[in-house]
Design a protein around this motif. Sequence first.
Motif, PDB file in Angstrom:
ATOM      1  N   UNK A 234      13.806   7.280 -12.545  1.00 28.93           N
ATOM      2  CA  UNK A 234      13.815   7.824 -11.193  1.00 28.93           C
ATOM      3  C   UNK A 234      12.653   8.795 -10.994  1.00 28.93           C
ATOM      4  N   UNK A 235      12.248   9.456 -12.110  1.00 27.06           N
ATOM      5  CA  UNK A 235      11.100  10.355 -12.039  1.00 27.06           C
ATOM      6  C   UNK A 235       9.823   9.564 -11.813  1.00 27.06           C
TER       7      UNK A 235
ATOM      8  N   UNK B  53       6.665  19.939  -8.666  1.00 26.12           N
ATOM      9  CA  UNK B  53       7.557  20.807  -7.926  1.00 26.12           C
ATOM     10  C   UNK B  53       8.564  19.988  -7.119  1.00 26.12           C
ATOM     11  N   UNK B  54       8.046  18.954  -6.460  1.00 30.30           N
ATOM     12  CA  UNK B  54       8.921  18.071  -5.681  1.00 30.30           C
ATOM     13  C   UNK B  54       9.952  17.413  -6.593  1.00 30.30           C
TER      14      UNK B  54
ATOM     15  N   UNK C 299      12.582  19.953  -7.545  1.00 27.66           N
ATOM     16  CA  UNK C 299      13.350  20.466  -6.421  1.00 27.66           C
ATOM     17  C   UNK C 299      14.181  19.387  -5.735  1.00 27.66           C
ATOM     18  N   UNK C 300      13.586  18.208  -5.542  1.00 26.17           N
ATOM     19  CA  UNK C 300      14.263  17.218  -4.702  1.00 26.17           C
ATOM     20  C   UNK C 300      14.870  16.061  -5.485  1.00 26.17           C
ATOM     21  N   UNK C 301      14.438  15.860  -6.725  1.00 27.93           N
ATOM     22  CA  UNK C 301      14.959  14.716  -7.486  1.00 27.93           C
ATOM     23  C   UNK C 301      15.921  15.169  -8.578  1.00 27.93           C
ATOM     24  N   UNK C 302      15.430  16.066  -9.441  1.00 25.75           N
ATOM     25  CA  UNK C 302      16.251  16.424 -10.598  1.00 25.75           C
ATOM     26  C   UNK C 302      17.394  17.373 -10.241  1.00 25.75           C
TER      27      UNK C 302
END
Lengths: 274, 289
Positions: free
Chosen positions: A168-169, A180-181, A184-187
């Motif tokens: 997913x990363x 940063x994204x 913040x938004x995925x992990x």
Amino acid sequence: MARATSRKARIGWTVAAWLVALLIFFPILYTIITSLKTEQEAIAGFDLIPSFTLESFQTVQSQNNYFRPFTNSVILAVGSTLLALIVAIPAAWAMAFSPTKRTKDILMWMLSTKMMPAVAVLVPIYLIFLRTGLMDTRIGLTVLLMLINLPIVIWMLYTYFREIPGEILEAARMDGATLRDEILYVLTPMAIPGIASTLLLNIILAWNEAFWTIQLTTTNAAPLSAFIASFSSPQGLFWAKLSAASVMAIAPILVLGWFSQKQLVRGLTFGAVK
Amino acid sequence: MATRQTQGLARLMRAPAIILLFVWMIVPLCMTLYYSFLNYNLLNPGMTSWAGWFNYQYFYTDPAFFEAIRNTLVLVLGVLLITVVGGIAIAMLIDKPIWGQGVVRILVISPFFVMPPVAALIWKNMIMHPSYGVLADVARFLGTSPVDWFAQYPLTSIILIVAWQWLPFATLILLTSLQSLDTEQMEAAEMDGAPAYARFLYLVLPHMARAITVVILIQTIFLLGIYAEILVTTNGGPGTASTNLTFLIYRAARLNFDIGGAAAGGIIAVVLANLIAIFLMRAVGKNLD
């Protein structure tokens, strides 16, 4: 099991299961009932119908200042858990996402620290607390409880983090996400459920800890576990009062526990049973 | 993902936890080891002197020590036996198609969330009290004389209380394992005419083996340290009939102020726990991957 079962068998199993469940739950139920009785009723023999008086709850608060140990319990349980999370989240994160050859050894070693019996370090911890003025302070006990539960917290977080798929990363990166994204938004959104259940389970463990709290507190920092233990002798036969104090001590954690029973299996078995 | 930069960062993220746990494990343990070789009593701190092996000899020749070891083992094994056998039975019962399974689960798991002093006091007073307890009422109802549990069967009483606290844990874990059992396999066995006991012995039990191992492992860690339940019920008595190793060491340190003796007992407890741990850790290590 999705097999067709006859109605008769189902009724039979249901009755048996409910009987066993009620038998196991009975001591708690009876404590709740007794807490709603007067002291005379409480020792008047077996009776499941109380007079529904809240007298005992008031007495516990006015005579023993119940609010103080309750506050201490909240501070110790929540404080030690948050401290543990601050240390454990980065560690578990690192071990889950950039494991080295030694990661497994480190995890096993952390688990092995839980095997050390508490009583083996009673003497030094007691003396350290005595000499540094940490005895009967919330801060001393908070740090101690944090250290005791740290291995379990790291293990729980590790088993949750490890399940976040690496692909997913990559997908996020392909879509042009910065580091940063990613965090913040995925992990983070994927890690939050794991962190929340770790938090919940650890609060339960810290709330119910009863060896160090009894050893290292007297009145000032005593949480509910130490407060209730001191009820054992002088309170004698004041059962309604004892029950009221007990109900107040276990109710919050009972409710938390009901919500976290699924995570409990995972957490306490270090992910070995899911 | 593992560039040099992220590796450095990972090391930095791991370090605090590892250092904290290392200090927490090593420093107090070394202090215990040091104290165990001292004649050191808090009532008489000026008289502290080197004791050599005296504290260990003292423990070794104390009859209470062997009784404590025996009580510790009886307590652990007794509770394990009740919780594993009872846990399997109750887990299988809850796994049947029953109405209100969710509520039954909640009722059964509840005792696990009751803190040890409360559990012990509930049982001591409301359940096992020789004249006012529920069990005394039941005994009178049946026409027999009530049992004075903590005077006559101190260790058994404590085993019962602790088993009540841990039965939910065993049940919950075994139930979780049971629910992942392949039902098709069970149905196939049933169609082939395998009787219920054979299905249990050759399908259910092997499937639960790992969960049972985990239950035994985790409970042993906690059961070796049973303390509050003894403190609020029997206080280790009558005599030392319900004193386990943890309680014996607590008594030496806190009631006799014998720092050296308690430290020697602590070291013995570590050795005992490690003997058990070495054997148990292998089982968990296998289940890791």
